[in-house]
Design an enzyme around this catalytic site. Structure first.
Site: not given
Ligand code: ZN
Length: 222
Positions: A13, A88, A127, A160, A171
Site C-alpha cells: 500500500k 477506520r 517462504r 510453514r 493483524r
C-alpha cells in the site's frame, strides 16, 4: 477527488500510495501524519490530541473526523487527496461522505488492494512449502510471482508454521474486521478492487486503468 486506499499490511500500500500521489499530483495523507502535524502546529485540535496521547488514551472518532475535515478544507487539498488509514470505522466513513456531500464534492473512490491472507503471510515470512514434494520456495526470489503452485509437482503450496505467522494472521484478522464493513459502504463505480498479488508496476497499471474514467478535471501528470 478523494481516494481512500485500503489494503492489508504487506499489500504494498505504501508503494502504491506514493505512485498514485505523484501521478495525480495530490497529497497522500495518513492518519498518523495528520495527527502529528496538528500537534506540531499547536492547533486546538492538536492540543486535544497531545493531551489524549500523553494520558495514553485513544484519539476519538470525533476528533479524527474533525482533523481530516480541517485538512480537506485547506487549499492544497482542493483538487483532492489520498487517504490512508482513514476511515477506520463505519462512523468515520459516513462522516467523511456527509462532509463531502455538504461541500458539493463527489463521493470518495475506494482503491482496495486485495491480497489473500496466504500470500501476505508468505510475503512477510518469505517462504512457502510444497506439502507433497516438500520443496521450499523463497517468495522474494521472484519464482512465485504468478502462482502459489509447486513448480515441481503442481500441488498448492502451504505456509510453514512459525510464531511470527500467528502474529501476522492476528493483524490480518483485525484488518479484515475493521475494513470489511467500511468496504461494503462503497460499491459500483466508487469501488475499485485491485488484484494486489501482481508485481507493483502491474498493480499500479490496474489502479490507473480503474480510476482514469473518473478523473474528470483532475489531470494526471503523466
Ligand atoms: Zn511439489
Amino acid at each position: 477527488m478523494v481516494i481512500l486506499l485500503f489494503g492489508p499490511p504487506g499489500s504494498g500500500k505504501g508503494t502504491q500510495s506514493r505512485l498514485l500521489s505523484s501521478w495525480l499530483g495530490v497529497p497522500a495523507l495518513s492518519t498518523g501524519e495528520m495527527l502529528r502535524s496538528e500537534v506540531a502546529e499547536g492547533t486546538d485540535l492538536g492540543r486535544a490530541v497531545s493531551e489524549l496521547l500523553a494520558t495514553g488514551k485513544f484519539v476519538s472518532d470525533e476528533l479524527v473526523n474533525q482533523i481530516v475535515v480541517r485538512k480537506l478544507l485547506q487549499p492544497d487539498h482542493a483538487r483532492g487527496c489520498l487517504l490512508d488509514g482513514y476511515p477506520r470505522t463505519v462512523q468515520q466513513a459516513e462522516h467523511l461522505e456527509q462532509f463531502l456531500a455538504s461541500a458539493g464534492k463527489n463521493r470518495s473512490h475506494v482503491v482496495h488492494l486485495d491480497v489473500p491472507s496466504e500470500m501476505i503471510v508468505a510475503r512477510l515470512t518469505n517462504r512457502l512449502q510444497c506439502p507433497n514434494c516438500k520443496r521450499i520456495y523463497n517468495v522474494s526470489s521472484g519464482e512465485l510471482r504468478w502462482t502459489t503452485e509447486c513448480g515441481e509437482c503442481g500441488a498448492l503450496l502451504e505456509r510453514r508454521a512459525d510464531d511470527r505467522e500467528a502474529v501476522i494472521l492476528q493483524r490480518l484478522h483485525t484488518y479484515h474486521d475493521i475494513t470489511g464493513p467500511i468496504l461494503r459502504l462503497y460499491n459500483g463505480e466508487h469501488y475499485h478492487r485491485i488484484e494486489g498479488t501482481l508485481p507493483p508496476e502491474d498493480v499500479f497499471l490496474q489502479i490507473q486503468q480503474s480510476l482514469r474514467p473518473h478523473l474528470g478535471p483532475l489531470t494526471p501528470s503523466y
